[in-house]
Scaffold this active site. Structure first.
Site, PDB file in Angstrom:
ATOM      1  CG  ASP A  95      24.761 105.261  60.568  1.00 53.83           C
ATOM      2  OD1 ASP A  95      25.703 105.823  60.006  1.00 53.83           O
ATOM      3  OD2 ASP A  95      23.608 105.190  60.083  1.00 53.83           O
ATOM      4  CG  ASP A 114      25.109 101.424  59.242  1.00 56.54           C
ATOM      5  OD1 ASP A 114      26.177 102.052  59.111  1.00 56.54           O
ATOM      6  OD2 ASP A 114      23.998 101.969  59.289  1.00 56.54           O
ATOM      7  CG  ASP A 135      19.600 103.427  59.556  1.00 55.04           C
ATOM      8  OD1 ASP A 135      20.806 103.706  59.394  1.00 55.04           O
ATOM      9  OD2 ASP A 135      18.665 104.096  59.095  1.00 55.04           O
TER      10      ASP A 135
END
Length: 761
Positions: A306, A505, A501
C-alpha cells in the site's frame, strides 16, 4: 492438537518411560514392561487420530509410520522401543504445537469499529438510535470526530472527511451539499447533516467486513513440512520393512525399520527452526502469527505494498513555502501557524508542526474564525491573516505559477493572505519514507522478484511515488474490493506478500499468502487480518523479517534433510538385522537431538541483507542526519531568491543574496566538508572502499563550485545590485544549487543516514 493436550501427552509418556526404567532397575521387569506398554498405547491413540484426520483431509502423512511402529513394537513385545517412540512423538508434537500455534485471522477489529449508533432527527432534534434502525431517507447528524454511520448524501453543511481507512488517501476529502459519502469514514471537520441512502447492512463499511471474511475463508492453511516428504518416504519405508520381513522371516526386523523410520527429524527440525525464527523476528519488533506464516514469508517472490502509511509517512508534511513578491517565507509560515494553532484541521496541524520544528515563535492570534471548507482567519500582529483555499480564479501570474507547480508535484496547497493581499503558499505532501528505497533493495536482494504498489490514491500521486522507488507496477485508485482482486491475481502467479495499514487493506491482507500490517499506526482491522505485524513504524523491519524467514526455512530444510538421511541409513542397517528396535529407538533419539541442535542455529543473529555499521560510524550518521534537518528549511531561500531575480528584481534582492551566500559559506559548506573529512572515510571502511562515496564526493565538489560562482556574482553586484547581464547566469547558479542540494540531501538520507536506522535493532 491443542497446546495443553500436547504437553499433557508429553508428561504422560516421559513419566511412563521413567517409571518403567525405575521398575526394571528395581528388579520388577514385568511391571516395567507394563509401564512401557502403557506409554506405547497412550501415544498410539492420538497417533491414530492424526492419521484419521489426515485421511479426512485427503492426505496420508508420515504419522502413519509412527502408528505402524508403535503397533509393531507391541506385537513383537519390544516395549522399550515403543515407549521411546511414544516420547519422541509426544515431544515432537509439543514442540510443533508451541512453535506453530497461531492467532488465526480475527476480524473483531472490523466489528468493533463498525458504527453502532446514529443521531437521527426526530421532531427537529437529533436522537441517538441503533444504526440498524436507520432507513433510507432518514436525516442524520454527523458530529465532528464521529464515524459516518451509513451511506448517504450531504444534506446540509460541508463534510470534511478522513477517508484514509477506505481509500488510503492521507488528505481529508471535502464533500459539498448533495454529494455522496460512504459509511466508515471519519468526520474531520464540523458537524453536518446526512440523508441516508442505504441501511447499515447495505452500506460500504459492512461490505468491507463481508469481503474480508469471504477472502479469509479462501485462504488455505500451510501444510506441515513433514507431509511433503510423505509421498515418497512412506511407500519406501513400507517396502523396505516388508522386504526385510519377507527375506528374513523375522517380523522384528520390519519393526526395527519402522522404529528408525519414525519421522521425528521431520516433526522436530522444522518446528525448532521455525520457533527460533519467531523468536528472532520478535527481537526485531515483528510479530509473526505462527510458523506457517514465517515459512511462507521465506518463500515469497512477489511483494505488494500500500502507499499511504506504508511507503509514505501517512501524514501530510510541509515540503515548501513559497513567498509572494514582497514577503518572506519565514513570515508566511509564522503567520499561518499562528492562526492554525487554533484549528483542528489535519493540514493546520502539519503547518504548526513545521513551524515549531523550525523553532519559529508563534504569536498569539485574536478574533480567530474557522470556516469549514474555506479556512481560518485571525488577527496576528495587527494584520488580518487568512489561511486556507485560494480565491478563484488566480489573480496574478505568480499565483498561476504556484497552482501549476502544485498540480505537477501532486501537492496540497494552503494559501496565506495578509490584509487581503496574497503573501505566500504552503505546499504539503505525504513524503516517501526515508527507509523505503533501501528496504525495497534489501527485499529484492533477499529474493523478491516483483514489487507492486497498490493504493486507493490518485494515479498521478501514486505514479510519482512509484517512479522514485522503482516499483515494477503501480495500481492506483483501487477500491477495497479491487485491491483484494489484484492481490488474488498476483497470488495465482507466485507466493505473494501484501503490506498495508488501513481498514481498506484488510481484505487484501487476507487474500495474500502472507499479510503484513504496519501495526504501530495502522488500523486494528489490518493488524488483526494480517499474518505478520510490524510493531514499530519502520518498513525496514519487513526486510529483517524476510531475512529471518528465509534463513529459518533454509535451516529447517537442512536439518530435516540431514535427519532423514541418517534415518534412511539406520533403516538399511535395521533391515539387515544389525539394529534391534530398542537400539534403533535410542539411535533415532540421538539423531533427533542432533537435528534440534542444528535447527536452533536459527536463534543466532545473522547479517542477512542488513548493512551493519559500527558504533562510531552510527554516531556520525546520526549527527549529520540531525544537521540535515536544520539545513533543509533554508534551502528554500535559495529558490525563493532565484524566483525573485528571474521575475522583477528589486532593491532588497541584494540583501537576500547576501543572506543566501552567508548560509552557504558559514553553515552548509562546513557541514559538507566535515562529511568529507569524517563521515565518508568511516563509511568507506564500513561499506568496502571509496567507490561507495565517490558520487557523493563529486556532488560536494559541484556544490562548492556553484557556491564560489555565486560569490563572484555577489562581489560584482555589491555596487548597485545585480547587473542585467548577470541575471541569467546568477539565476541558473541559484536554481542549480537548489536542485543539486535537494537531490544530494535526498541521496545521503536514503543511502547513508538510513543505515543508522537500519542498524538499530
Amino acid at each position: 492438537m491443542g497446546r495443553l493436550k500436547a504437553f499433557v501427552l508429553l508428561a504422560l509418556t516421559v513419566s511412563g518411560l521413567l517409571a518403567g526404567a525405575l521398575l526394571h532397575l528395581a528388579g520388577a521387569g514385568a511391571a516395567g514392561d507394563v509401564a512401557w506398554a502403557a506409554v506405547t498405547c497412550v501415544a498410539l491413540v492420538p497417533a491414530i487420530g492424526w492419521v484419521v484426520s489426515a485421511l479426512r483431509g485427503g492426505r496420508l502423512g508420515v504419522d502413519a509410520i509412527a502408528v505402524l511402529a508403535l503397533a509393531g513394537t507391541l506385537a513383537v513385545r519390544e516395549y522399550l522401543a515403543g515407549a521411546l517412540i511414544g516420547v519422541m512423538l509426544a515431544s515432537g508434537r509439543a514442540l510443533e504445537d508451541y512453535a506453530l500455534h497461531r492467532a488465526r485471522r480475527d476480524l473483531t477489529a472490523l466489528y468493533e469499529r463498525a458504527p453502532r449508533s446514529a443521531r437521527r432527527y426526530s421532531g427537529g432534534e437529533p436522537h441517538l438510535v441503533p444504526v440498524e434502525q436507520v432507513r433510507p431517507g432518514d436525516l442524520l447528524l454527523v458530529p465532528s470526530g464521529e464515524l459516518v454511520p451509513v451511506d448517504g448524501v450531504v444534506a446540509a453543511g460541508l463534510a470534511l472527511l478522513d477517508e484514509s481507512a477506505l481509500t488510503g488517501e492521507s488528505l481529508p476529502a471535502e464533500h459539498a451539499e448533495g454529494e455522496s459519502v460512504r459509511s466508515g469514514v471519519v468526520n474531520a471537520g464540523s458537524a453536518f447533516d446526512l440523508r441516508a441512502t442505504r441501511t447499515a447492512d447495505e452500506s460500504t463499511y459492512a461490505g468491507v467486513v463481508r469481503l474480508a471474511q469471504r477472502t479469509e475463508a479462501d485462504t488455505a492453511p500451510v501444510v506441515r513440512l513433514a507431509d511433503r516428504f510423505a509421498a515418497w518416504f512412506l511407500p519406501a519405508t513400507l517396502l523396505l520393512a516388508g522386504g526385510a520381513w519377507l527375506l528374513s522371516g523375522q517380523p522384528v526386523r520390519a519393526v526395527a525399520v519402522l522404529v528408525v523410520a519414525t519421522p521425528c527429524p521431520l516433526l522436530l527440525a522444522a518446528p525448532a527452526a521455525i520457533a527460533s525464527g519467531l523468536s528472532r523476528t520478535a527481537r526485531h519488533g515483528v510479530v509473526v502469527k505462527g510458523g506457517g506464516a514465517l515459512e511462507t514469508l521465506g518463500q515469497a517472490r512477489t511483494l505488494i505494498l500500500d502507499k499511504t502509511g506504508t511507503l509514505t509517512a501517512g501524514r501530510p508534511e510541509v515540503v515548501d513555502i513559497v513567498a509572494a513578491p514582497g514577503f518572506h517565507a519565514d513570515d508566511v509560515l509564522r503567520w499561518a501557524a499562528a492562526v492554525d494553532q487554533m484549528s483542528s484541521h489535519v493540514l493546520a496541524t502539519s503547518i504548526v508542526r513545521a513551524a515549531r520544528a523550525r523553532r519559529t515563535g508563534l504569536p498569539q492570534p485574536a478574533e480567530v474564525r474557522e470556516r469549514p471548507g474555506t479556512g481560518t482567519t485571525g488577527l496576528v500582529e495587527g494584520h488580518r491573516i487568512a489561511v486556507g483555499k485560494a480565491a478563484a480564479p488566480a489573480s496574478s501570474e505568480w499565483e498561476r505559477a504556484q497552482r501549476a507547480r502544485a498540480a505537477l508535484d501532486g501537492a496540497m496547497t494552503v494559501w496565506v493572505t495578509v490584509d487581503g493581499e496574497p503573501a505566500g503558499v504552503i505546499l504539503l505532501r505525504d513524503a516517501v519514507r526515508t527507509d523505503a528505497a533501501r528496504t525495497l533493495r534489501r527485499l529484492r536482494t533477499a529474493g523478491i522478484d516483483r514489487v507492486v504498489m497498490l493504493t486507493g490514491d490518485r494515479a498521478d500521486v501514486a505514479e510519482s511515488v512509484g517512479v522514485v522507488l522503482g516499483v515494477d507496477r503501480v495500481l492506483a485508485e483501487r477500491t477495497p474490493e479491487a485491491k483484494a482482486r489484484a492481490v488474488r491475481d498476483e497470488v495465482a502467479g507466485a507466493v505473494t506478500v501484501m503490506v498495508g495499514d488501513g481498514i481498506n487493506d484488510a481484505p487484501a491482507l487476507a487474500a495474500a499468502d502472507v499479510g503484513v500490517a504496519m501495526g504501530a499506526r495502522g488500523s486494528a482491522a489490518s493488524t488483526q487480518a494480517a499474518d505478520v505485524v510490524l510493531t514499530t513504524d519502520r518498513l525496514d523491519r519487513l526486510a529483517d523479517a524476510m531475512d529471518v524467514a528465509r534463513r529459518s526455512r533454509r535451516i529447517a530444510v537442512q536439518s530435516a534433510a540431514a535427519g532423514m538421511t541418517l534415518s534412511v541409513l539406520a533403516m538399511i542397517v535395521a533391515a539387515a538385522g544389525a539394529l534391534p528396535p530398542a537400539a534403533g529407538a535410542l539411535l533415532q533419539e540421538a539423531i533427533d537431538v542432533a537435528v534440534i541442535l542444528n535447527a536452533l542455529r536459527a536463534l543466532r543473529p545473522a547479517r542477512g541483507t542488513r548493512a551493519v555499521v559500527d558504533a562510531t560510524t552510527e554516531s556520525l550518521l546520526r549527527r549529520f542526519e540531525t544537521e540535515h534537518s536544520s539545513l533543509r528549511p533554508p534551502l528554500e531561500l535559495i529558490r525563493e531568491v532565484a524566483d525573485r531575480l528571474s521575475g522583477r528584481p528589486s532593491a532588497g534582492d541584494l540583501a537576500r543574496l547576501r543572506e543566501v551566500h552567508t548560509f552557504l559559506t558559514e553553515r552548509l559548506l562546513p557541514h559538507e566538508r566535515a562529511e568529507e573529512r569524517r563521515l565518508y572515510p568511516a563509511l568507506e571502511r564500513t561499506l568496502g572502499g571509496p567507490e561507495v562515496t565517490m558520487t557523493m564526493s563529486r556532488a560536494h565538489a559541484e556544490i562548492e563550485r556553484l557556491v564560489r560562482r555565486l560569490g563572484h556574482h555577489l562581489a560584482l553586484a555589491e555596487t548597485g545590485g545585480p547587473r542585467p547581464e548577470q541575471l541569467d547566469d546568477l539565476c541558473a547558479c541559484l536554481y542549480g544549487l537548489h536542485a543539486v542540494l535537494t537531490l544530494h540531501f535526498d541521496q545521503e538520507e536514503e543511502a547513508y543516514f538510513s543505515l543508522a536506522t537500519d542498524s538499530a535493532v
